[in-house]
Scaffold this active site. Sequence first.
Site, PDB file in Angstrom:
ATOM      1  CG  ASP A  50      -1.880   1.125   1.283  1.00  4.15           C
ATOM      2  OD1 ASP A  50      -2.778   1.173   0.426  1.00  4.15           O
ATOM      3  OD2 ASP A  50      -1.740   1.980   2.182  1.00  4.15           O
ATOM      4  CD  GLU A  64      -2.188   2.397  -3.545  1.00  3.09           C
ATOM      5  OE1 GLU A  64      -3.326   2.818  -3.806  1.00  3.09           O
ATOM      6  OE2 GLU A  64      -1.764   2.259  -2.377  1.00  3.09           O
TER       7      GLU A  64
END
Length: 548
Positions: free
Chosen positions: A206, A276
């Site tokens: 993330d 990401e």
Amino acid sequence: MATAPRSGKDWWRGAVIYQVYPRSFQDTNGDGIGDLRGVTRRLPHIASLGVDAIWLSPFFTSPQADMGYDVSDYCDVDPMFGTLADFDEMLAEAHRLGLKVIIDQVISHTSDQHPWFIESRSSRTNARADWYVWADPKPDGTAPNNWLSIFGGPAWEWDGVRRQYYMHNFLSSQPDLNFHNPEVQEAVLSTVRFWLDRGVDGFRLDTANFYFHDRHLRDNPPRVPDPDAIGLDAPDVNPYGMQDHLYDKSQPENIGFLRRLRALLDAYGDRATVGEVGDGPRSLKTVAAYTGGNDKLNMCYTFDLLGPDFTASHIRRCVADFQAIVADGWVCWAFSNHDVMRHVSRFALGEADRERVAKLAIALLASLRGSICLYQGEELGLPEAELTFEELRDPYGIRFWPAFKGRDGCRTPMVWERDRPNAGFSAANPWLPVHDDQRLLAVDAQDGVAGSVLDHYRRTLAFRRMHAPLLDGDLAFLTIRQDVLAFTREKDGERLLFVFNLTRERERVRLPADTRVIEPLPMPGFAPAFIDEVVVLKGLDVFCGRLR
């Protein structure tokens, strides 16, 4: 149905990854929230699609202020989702079915309820005092600089005990870790090691470019407006997009940490990472830095295809830019995930358009060079759910309502059985509602139905597996016309041509003189005409052929 597992150190290259959002997948204990036993129960459905891996959104112990992306214990399962034993059972069943398991690793920040932060904020002299990003106020008491939170307002929160501000890129209850401190890096890597020891096959990282901040806390300059820019990080109603984020993320020190992370995974064998990267117009350059050299991340994805543009020119630009900038790296393409409006609602011109858009989108995604990620429910053609303000649970949507409705519309429960309460997701009132326009598209309403979106996904992914060029072959664009997307995929002597008409108009496409089709290869669900090197495409149609 078990599938043959991808194996070897490059199993992730060209893999199809299915994202599971656990709280909305399947509830087994009657609390209206999905759980790990629910994931285990529905793994056969995932395997039946022909995918290679699943990606599980966070299930760690958390106050759930940001739906689990605020972690208070990296090494345990939140009771909402079950236990570590439930995780182990799920992992074993996934492996039995030939599925790799990738888990979300949220390490740029923690919850303010994490023991690390509780200790850090207790004084300026404790053992973890420097584990988070603390800074003194300006002389007038205001925040140290102009950095903004993606979730609205300044990226700084005042703490009365330390009489300092701490940094948070998201909610004020999500303080940022200080990766400039080597002890923090060691602590974070130890949590990664915990899950590697349990047998996970990889990590989705993330906000992978958010780990480090500028040591000097320099102000971000204003962003120079660019109407042609792609890859913006926030909706235009959010002032976060008014800054050029030079100093609050994507710092050069990130490279060194990613190398340490990769070295750890390499010690465990065939493990993989997908990062990401949200870095505005610089996203592809950041991906190149993070995936090049085969010593950092295996692959990354950006937000370039997660916007509203579903045109040949946009997709060609995104892919061509990636190939030009990211020379030896790898990308993971996706049209939907848990943070954006579902793509059939973004791309379709109306309800009647959705099924055709859903089918063309997976045909296109499966034809691109890279790995691909599918988001739960897209294999059913689920549209975005329209929710009232009272139904929202997403702090992002609540903050910017009504200009931005947040992310709950794509997070509503998976629909399994059309005629069961809550479409078979839960016997209890679910955490987000199940609407009839989604219920009608349930798995049992499409399973075994020729021509359904679910049937189309299975056949398209089978088509992808049958042709080696689609896994990791080269991609080259053909120049035909701007509103038609044409490219070849080639590997080991097999060369395939794809022509996509993303418009709603009929198109006659004459192939270049040096492009000779020796055998049309009908893609599932499409039947374009091909006569004398002329391809006749209906709106939202695709042609595939084997070239000489």
